[in-house]
Write a protein that holds these residues in place. Sequence first.
Motif, PDB file in Angstrom:
ATOM      1  N   ALA A  75       0.834  -1.205   0.000  1.00 18.27           N
ATOM      2  CA  ALA A  75       0.000   0.000   0.000  1.00 18.27           C
ATOM      3  C   ALA A  75       0.870   1.258   0.000  1.00 18.27           C
ATOM      4  O   ALA A  75       0.587   2.224  -0.719  1.00 18.27           O
ATOM      5  CB  ALA A  75      -0.934  -0.004   1.202  1.00 18.27           C
ATOM      6  N   TRP A  76       1.938   1.246   0.790  1.00 17.45           N
ATOM      7  CA  TRP A  76       2.862   2.383   0.850  1.00 17.45           C
ATOM      8  C   TRP A  76       3.450   2.672  -0.524  1.00 17.45           C
ATOM      9  O   TRP A  76       3.424   3.800  -1.004  1.00 17.45           O
ATOM     10  CB  TRP A  76       3.972   2.068   1.852  1.00 17.45           C
ATOM     11  CG  TRP A  76       5.005   3.138   2.005  1.00 17.45           C
ATOM     12  CD1 TRP A  76       6.031   3.432   1.138  1.00 17.45           C
ATOM     13  CD2 TRP A  76       5.119   4.054   3.090  1.00 17.45           C
ATOM     14  NE1 TRP A  76       6.778   4.467   1.633  1.00 17.45           N
ATOM     15  CE2 TRP A  76       6.244   4.862   2.823  1.00 17.45           C
ATOM     16  CE3 TRP A  76       4.397   4.252   4.266  1.00 17.45           C
ATOM     17  CZ2 TRP A  76       6.660   5.864   3.695  1.00 17.45           C
ATOM     18  CZ3 TRP A  76       4.814   5.249   5.133  1.00 17.45           C
ATOM     19  CH2 TRP A  76       5.925   6.047   4.846  1.00 17.45           C
ATOM     20  N   ASN A  77       4.004   1.651  -1.149  1.00 17.77           N
ATOM     21  CA  ASN A  77       4.677   1.830  -2.443  1.00 17.77           C
ATOM     22  C   ASN A  77       3.711   2.206  -3.561  1.00 17.77           C
ATOM     23  O   ASN A  77       4.116   2.825  -4.536  1.00 17.77           O
ATOM     24  CB  ASN A  77       5.493   0.593  -2.798  1.00 17.77           C
ATOM     25  CG  ASN A  77       6.680   0.421  -1.865  1.00 17.77           C
ATOM     26  OD1 ASN A  77       7.219   1.390  -1.326  1.00 17.77           O
ATOM     27  ND2 ASN A  77       7.089  -0.813  -1.651  1.00 17.77           N
ATOM     28  N   ALA A  78       2.431   1.872  -3.396  1.00 16.90           N
ATOM     29  CA  ALA A  78       1.396   2.287  -4.353  1.00 16.90           C
ATOM     30  C   ALA A  78       0.869   3.686  -4.033  1.00 16.90           C
ATOM     31  O   ALA A  78       0.040   4.211  -4.773  1.00 16.90           O
ATOM     32  CB  ALA A  78       0.249   1.285  -4.346  1.00 16.90           C
ATOM     33  N   ARG A  79       1.335   4.280  -2.913  1.00 18.28           N
ATOM     34  CA  ARG A  79       0.872   5.593  -2.430  1.00 18.28           C
ATOM     35  C   ARG A  79      -0.635   5.580  -2.212  1.00 18.28           C
ATOM     36  O   ARG A  79      -1.331   6.543  -2.505  1.00 18.28           O
ATOM     37  CB  ARG A  79       1.237   6.726  -3.386  1.00 18.28           C
ATOM     38  CG  ARG A  79       2.655   6.790  -3.845  1.00 18.28           C
ATOM     39  CD  ARG A  79       3.619   7.214  -2.746  1.00 18.28           C
ATOM     40  NE  ARG A  79       4.968   7.268  -3.278  1.00 18.28           N
ATOM     41  CZ  ARG A  79       5.841   6.251  -3.233  1.00 18.28           C
ATOM     42  NH1 ARG A  79       5.513   5.107  -2.676  1.00 18.28           N
ATOM     43  NH2 ARG A  79       7.048   6.380  -3.723  1.00 18.28           N
ATOM     44  N   ARG A 134       3.605  14.281   0.471  1.00 22.80           N
ATOM     45  CA  ARG A 134       4.590  15.349   0.693  1.00 22.80           C
ATOM     46  C   ARG A 134       5.970  14.863   1.114  1.00 22.80           C
ATOM     47  O   ARG A 134       6.969  15.441   0.711  1.00 22.80           O
ATOM     48  CB  ARG A 134       4.077  16.279   1.799  1.00 22.80           C
ATOM     49  CG  ARG A 134       2.829  17.044   1.476  1.00 22.80           C
ATOM     50  CD  ARG A 134       3.068  18.271   0.606  1.00 22.80           C
ATOM     51  NE  ARG A 134       4.235  19.036   0.931  1.00 22.80           N
ATOM     52  CZ  ARG A 134       4.264  20.106   1.701  1.00 22.80           C
ATOM     53  NH1 ARG A 134       3.162  20.556   2.237  1.00 22.80           N
ATOM     54  NH2 ARG A 134       5.389  20.752   1.918  1.00 22.80           N
ATOM     55  N   ILE A 135       6.036  13.855   1.970  1.00 16.76           N
ATOM     56  CA  ILE A 135       7.310  13.454   2.581  1.00 16.76           C
ATOM     57  C   ILE A 135       7.903  12.237   1.893  1.00 16.76           C
ATOM     58  O   ILE A 135       9.122  12.136   1.733  1.00 16.76           O
ATOM     59  CB  ILE A 135       7.103  13.167   4.091  1.00 16.76           C
ATOM     60  CG1 ILE A 135       6.493  14.382   4.785  1.00 16.76           C
ATOM     61  CG2 ILE A 135       8.428  12.767   4.742  1.00 16.76           C
ATOM     62  CD1 ILE A 135       6.012  14.106   6.201  1.00 16.76           C
ATOM     63  N   ARG A 143      -5.259   7.020   8.155  1.00 15.70           N
ATOM     64  CA  ARG A 143      -5.377   7.250   6.710  1.00 15.70           C
ATOM     65  C   ARG A 143      -4.960   8.674   6.346  1.00 15.70           C
ATOM     66  O   ARG A 143      -4.162   8.898   5.430  1.00 15.70           O
ATOM     67  CB  ARG A 143      -6.817   7.005   6.237  1.00 15.70           C
ATOM     68  CG  ARG A 143      -6.960   7.047   4.698  1.00 15.70           C
ATOM     69  CD  ARG A 143      -8.360   7.431   4.267  1.00 15.70           C
ATOM     70  NE  ARG A 143      -8.723   8.774   4.680  1.00 15.70           N
ATOM     71  CZ  ARG A 143      -8.242   9.902   4.123  1.00 15.70           C
ATOM     72  NH1 ARG A 143      -7.388   9.862   3.126  1.00 15.70           N
ATOM     73  NH2 ARG A 143      -8.638  11.085   4.577  1.00 15.70           N
ATOM     74  N   LYS A 144      -5.486   9.639   7.088  1.00 13.99           N
ATOM     75  CA  LYS A 144      -5.205  11.038   6.798  1.00 13.99           C
ATOM     76  C   LYS A 144      -3.712  11.350   6.947  1.00 13.99           C
ATOM     77  O   LYS A 144      -3.126  12.028   6.094  1.00 13.99           O
ATOM     78  CB  LYS A 144      -6.032  11.930   7.735  1.00 13.99           C
ATOM     79  CG  LYS A 144      -5.911  13.397   7.454  1.00 13.99           C
ATOM     80  CD  LYS A 144      -6.827  14.193   8.380  1.00 13.99           C
ATOM     81  CE  LYS A 144      -6.662  15.680   8.151  1.00 13.99           C
ATOM     82  NZ  LYS A 144      -7.483  16.456   9.081  1.00 13.99           N
ATOM     83  N   ALA A 145      -3.098  10.873   8.005  1.00 14.17           N
ATOM     84  CA  ALA A 145      -1.669  11.129   8.225  1.00 14.17           C
ATOM     85  C   ALA A 145      -0.822  10.499   7.130  1.00 14.17           C
ATOM     86  O   ALA A 145       0.134  11.107   6.639  1.00 14.17           O
ATOM     87  CB  ALA A 145      -1.251  10.598   9.591  1.00 14.17           C
ATOM     88  N   HIS A 146      -1.162   9.275   6.727  1.00 11.24           N
ATOM     89  CA  HIS A 146      -0.390   8.613   5.676  1.00 11.24           C
ATOM     90  C   HIS A 146      -0.662   9.221   4.301  1.00 11.24           C
ATOM     91  O   HIS A 146       0.238   9.286   3.464  1.00 11.24           O
ATOM     92  CB  HIS A 146      -0.629   7.102   5.707  1.00 11.24           C
ATOM     93  CG  HIS A 146       0.140   6.451   6.802  1.00 11.24           C
ATOM     94  ND1 HIS A 146      -0.364   6.331   8.073  1.00 11.24           N
ATOM     95  CD2 HIS A 146       1.385   5.915   6.826  1.00 11.24           C
ATOM     96  CE1 HIS A 146       0.538   5.748   8.845  1.00 11.24           C
ATOM     97  NE2 HIS A 146       1.615   5.489   8.106  1.00 11.24           N
ATOM     98  N   ALA A 147      -1.879   9.698   4.056  1.00 15.13           N
ATOM     99  CA  ALA A 147      -2.156  10.383   2.788  1.00 15.13           C
ATOM    100  C   ALA A 147      -1.259  11.611   2.658  1.00 15.13           C
ATOM    101  O   ALA A 147      -0.650  11.845   1.609  1.00 15.13           O
ATOM    102  CB  ALA A 147      -3.633  10.771   2.703  1.00 15.13           C
TER     103      ALA A 147
END
Length: 142
Positions: A8-12, A51-52, A42-46
């Motif tokens: 999920a991370w690598n797919a953003r 951005r980061i 969800r919001k923090a990871h979005a």
Amino acid sequence: MPHAFTKAWNARNADQLAALFEPDAEFVNVTGLWWHDREAIRKAHAYGLERIFNESTLSVSTVRMKPLAADVAVVHARMRLSGQSPVAGVDRPGERTTIFSFVMRRGEDGWLCASAHNTDVVPGMETHVAGPDGLAPTRYQS
């Protein structure tokens, strides 16, 4: 969990990442930010993935699982992060290694994460010391 998280991370995909967590899950990141439910996670990871970490790659190197009950387990994973966005005069942030702890619970919807904690690995250091310039990794052994 660690492999689904990195996928999920690598797919953003913050929605896919958040779906790995229970609705009232807890998440503590590497700086101690603490989110108290799936939507906050969800919001923090979005934000972070936009951005980061928008060009980052997260990979899993080691996973250990310890069952605590038939429907509860603790999963630890050593992960590697590369490609973090430049910031504060650091044009090419280096690779980081972290250890994730996931408390997993099996329910009607399968295995979901009840709580997660991410910790940066600082090689050779034993603790942090708070000084006038903030936290600094240090060791007491000579």
